[in-house]
Design a protein around this motif. Structure first.
Motif, short mmCIF file in Angstrom:
data_model
loop_
_atom_site.label_atom_id
_atom_site.label_comp_id
_atom_site.label_asym_id
_atom_site.label_seq_id
_atom_site.Cartn_x
_atom_site.Cartn_y
_atom_site.Cartn_z
N GLN A 37 -21.04 -29.92 -10.35
CA GLN A 37 -20.38 -31.28 -10.75
C GLN A 37 -19.54 -31.14 -11.88
OE1 GLN A 37 -24.35 -32.80 -11.06
NE2 GLN A 37 -24.28 -34.17 -9.34
N TYR A 38 -19.89 -30.42 -12.75
CA TYR A 38 -18.79 -30.16 -14.02
C TYR A 38 -17.41 -30.00 -13.27
CZ TYR A 38 -16.48 -28.08 -18.10
OH TYR A 38 -15.40 -28.14 -18.95
N LYS A 39 -17.12 -29.21 -12.44
CA LYS A 39 -15.87 -28.90 -11.84
C LYS A 39 -15.32 -30.21 -11.25
CE LYS A 39 -13.29 -25.58 -9.06
NZ LYS A 39 -13.15 -24.19 -8.45
N GLN A 40 -16.21 -30.78 -10.48
CA GLN A 40 -15.73 -32.08 -9.76
C GLN A 40 -15.22 -33.11 -11.02
OE1 GLN A 40 -19.13 -33.41 -7.62
NE2 GLN A 40 -18.98 -31.86 -5.92
N ILE A 41 -16.01 -33.05 -12.06
CA ILE A 41 -15.46 -34.08 -12.88
C ILE A 41 -14.31 -33.75 -13.88
CG2 ILE A 41 -16.46 -35.22 -15.17
CD1 ILE A 41 -19.15 -35.14 -14.14
N THR A 42 -14.25 -32.39 -14.07
CA THR A 42 -13.06 -32.07 -14.80
C THR A 42 -11.96 -31.30 -14.50
OG1 THR A 42 -14.20 -29.77 -15.46
CG2 THR A 42 -14.78 -31.46 -16.99
N GLY A 43 -12.39 -30.92 -13.19
CA GLY A 43 -11.50 -30.00 -12.38
C GLY A 43 -11.16 -28.60 -12.81
N LYS A 44 -12.02 -28.23 -13.80
CA LYS A 44 -12.25 -26.78 -14.21
C LYS A 44 -13.60 -26.23 -14.16
CE LYS A 44 -8.75 -27.80 -17.84
NZ LYS A 44 -8.91 -27.82 -19.35
N ASP A 45 -13.45 -24.85 -13.84
CA ASP A 45 -15.11 -24.19 -13.64
C ASP A 45 -15.75 -24.21 -14.83
OD1 ASP A 45 -14.37 -23.41 -10.98
OD2 ASP A 45 -13.38 -21.51 -11.51
N TYR A 46 -17.00 -24.33 -14.88
CA TYR A 46 -18.03 -24.36 -15.91
C TYR A 46 -18.06 -22.83 -16.45
CZ TYR A 46 -22.05 -24.55 -18.82
OH TYR A 46 -23.01 -24.46 -19.66
N THR A 47 -17.90 -22.67 -17.77
CA THR A 47 -18.19 -21.24 -18.31
C THR A 47 -19.24 -21.50 -19.38
OG1 THR A 47 -16.19 -21.33 -19.65
CG2 THR A 47 -16.24 -20.05 -17.50
N ALA A 48 -20.44 -20.96 -19.27
CA ALA A 48 -21.45 -21.17 -20.41
C ALA A 48 -20.66 -20.23 -21.73
CB ALA A 48 -22.75 -20.59 -20.26
N LEU A 49 -21.01 -20.80 -22.78
CA LEU A 49 -20.53 -20.21 -24.07
C LEU A 49 -21.61 -19.19 -24.62
CD1 LEU A 49 -18.56 -23.17 -25.70
CD2 LEU A 49 -17.75 -21.24 -24.53
#
Length: 45
Positions: free
Chosen positions: A33-45
């Motif tokens: 869903q993060y990718k759907q919203i932002t257009g970027k892959d989610y990467t945990a910090l």
């Protein structure tokens, strides 16, 4: 807070990518869903 509300806030520029990432860390939305919203892959910090 729901996916729809987060997406709406991001689209209105009320939320930034970091704020959406916090929602993923808290389990409110998924990494997909993060990718759907932002257009970027989610990467945990």
């Amino acid at each position: 807070m729901t996916y729809e509300v987060i997406k709406k806030n991001f689209d209105k520029k009320l939320w930034n990518e970091k704020m959406v990432a916090v929602a993923v860390r808290k389990g409110v939305i998924t990494a997909e869903q993060y990718k759907q919203i932002t257009g970027k892959d989610y990467t945990a910090l």
